[in-house]
Scaffold this active site. Structure first.
Site, PDB file in Angstrom:
ATOM      1  N   GLU A 168       9.710   0.548  11.607  1.00 52.86           N
ATOM      2  CA  GLU A 168       8.176   1.550  11.674  1.00 52.86           C
ATOM      3  C   GLU A 168       7.566   1.714  13.118  1.00 52.86           C
ATOM      4  O   GLU A 168       7.097   3.078  13.168  1.00 52.86           O
ATOM      5  CB  GLU A 168       7.343   0.747  11.067  1.00 52.86           C
ATOM      6  CG  GLU A 168       7.259   0.123   9.465  1.00 52.86           C
ATOM      7  CD  GLU A 168       6.681  -1.755   9.307  1.00 52.86           C
ATOM      8  OE1 GLU A 168       6.235  -1.322   8.258  1.00 52.86           O
ATOM      9  OE2 GLU A 168       6.604  -2.041   9.976  1.00 52.86           O
ATOM     10  N   GLY A 198       1.152   1.343   6.272  1.00 55.20           N
ATOM     11  CA  GLY A 198       0.212   0.242   6.005  1.00 55.20           C
ATOM     12  C   GLY A 198      -0.534  -0.356   7.560  1.00 55.20           C
ATOM     13  O   GLY A 198       0.631  -0.299   8.467  1.00 55.20           O
ATOM     14  N   THR A 254       0.881  -1.726  -0.090  1.00 54.59           N
ATOM     15  CA  THR A 254      -0.193   0.058   0.038  1.00 54.59           C
ATOM     16  C   THR A 254       1.050   1.776   0.200  1.00 54.59           C
ATOM     17  O   THR A 254       0.717   1.954  -0.707  1.00 54.59           O
ATOM     18  CB  THR A 254      -1.322  -0.232   1.144  1.00 54.59           C
ATOM     19  OG1 THR A 254      -1.660  -1.551   1.364  1.00 54.59           O
ATOM     20  CG2 THR A 254      -2.003   1.616   1.044  1.00 54.59           C
TER      21      THR A 254
HETATM   22  C1  5RP Z   1       5.032  -3.831   6.744  1.00 58.15           C
HETATM   23  C2  5RP Z   1       3.757  -3.543   7.152  1.00 58.15           C
HETATM   24  C3  5RP Z   1       2.999  -3.125   5.951  1.00 58.15           C
HETATM   25  O1  5RP Z   1       2.417  -2.073   6.579  1.00 58.15           O
HETATM   26  C4  5RP Z   1       2.000  -4.064   6.672  1.00 58.15           C
HETATM   27  O2  5RP Z   1       2.392  -5.395   6.480  1.00 58.15           O
HETATM   28  C5  5RP Z   1       1.441  -4.371   5.322  1.00 58.15           C
HETATM   29  O3  5RP Z   1       1.482  -4.544   3.881  1.00 58.15           O
HETATM   30  P1  5RP Z   1       0.427  -3.843   2.585  1.00 58.15           P
HETATM   31  O4  5RP Z   1       0.489  -3.090   2.427  1.00 58.15           O
HETATM   32  O5  5RP Z   1       1.425  -4.742   1.761  1.00 58.15           O
HETATM   33  O6  5RP Z   1      -0.803  -5.196   2.467  1.00 58.15           O
HETATM   34  O7  5RP Z   1       4.195  -3.755   7.951  1.00 58.15           O
HETATM   35  O8  5RP Z   1       6.311  -4.789   8.117  1.00 58.15           O
END
Ligand code: 5RP
Length: 222
Positions: free
Chosen positions: A103, A82, A31
């Site tokens: 993050e 995301g 995302t």
């Molecule tokens: C990465 C994350 C991402 O935000 C989470 O996995 C969501 O990913 P996506 O947007 O591909 O569904 O925490 O460590």
């Protein structure tokens, strides 16, 4: 509606909330990749970015966006990222992409956190998605036993994955997370745990959920 349409809609909605010329915290995942593509089309919209992963750093630089070290940038106004799951209190499970520690650091350094996701990520109770826990490699087995003893669930080593910080990830399935803050603290207390993927002590402030009928906005304070 495909999940891709929802991600696109949420990313577009986040772009509209940016203040021109700011230094932005940028998360990781598919995302966020859409979000970075949109940023690339608007030169100058952000002055620079602080990235949460090597993967996002590459994409940001390819998009012509300067990537700053958090130590140089100082406190940030906004973080965009995301999630793997979100509840209505805007507590999250994150770390499906393995970037949970950075993050959490960048989210913690930011005044506001906008989470972007397709609407399948909203759940009544967190825990259907296996909870990622970043662990120092030598502590892996000990931490797995402690997780089972303290909170239950089934920890599984994410095979072939080393994080940007040189650690491993245990994905804990079979959890029904009724008290995310308590569980986040309990996991943080296990020696050898670097971070866990619960974002409940520092949840999102705004959740933009893309769906077939547009974007729904949830705010933490109602
Ligand atoms: C990465 C994350 C991402 O935000 C989470 O996995 C969501 O990913 P996506 O947007 O591909 O569904 O925490 O460590």
């Amino acid at each position: 509606m495909s999940a891709d349409t929802g991600k696109q809609a949420a990313a577009e909605a986040a772009i509209k909330q940016l203040e021109r010329g700011s230094i932005l915290g940028v998360g990781t995942g598919s995302t966020v990749n859409v979000f970075i593509e949109l940023l690339a089309r608007e030169p100058g919209l952000v002055k620079a970015a602080v990235s949460s992963s090597e993967a996002s750093t590459r994409l940001l630089r390819d998009a012509g966006i300067e990537v700053m070290d958090l130590n140089q940038a100082g406190p940030l106004d906004l973080y965009v990222d995301g999630a793997d799951e979100a509840n209505r209190h805007l507590s999250l499970i994150k770390g499906g992409g393995g970037a949970l520690t950075r993050e959490k650091v960048v989210a913690g350094a930011s005044r506001s956190f906008i989470c972007i996701a397709d609407d399948t990520k909203l759940v009544g109770r967190l825990g259907e998605f296996p909870l990622p826990v970043e662990v120092i490699p030598m502590a892996r087995s000990f931490v797995a036993r402690e997780i089972v003893r303290r909170i239950g669930g089934q920890p599984t080593l994410r095979e072939g994955v080393t994080t940007d910080n040189g650690n491993v990830i245990l994905d804990v399935s079979g959890l029904a997370i009724d008290e995310p803050v308590k569980m986040e603290r309990t996991l943080n207390d296990i020696p050898g745990v670097v971070t866990n993927g619960l974002f409940a002590l520092r949840p999102a402030d705004v959740l933009l959920l893309g769906g077939s009928d547009g974007v729904r906005t949830l705010r933490r304070d109602g």
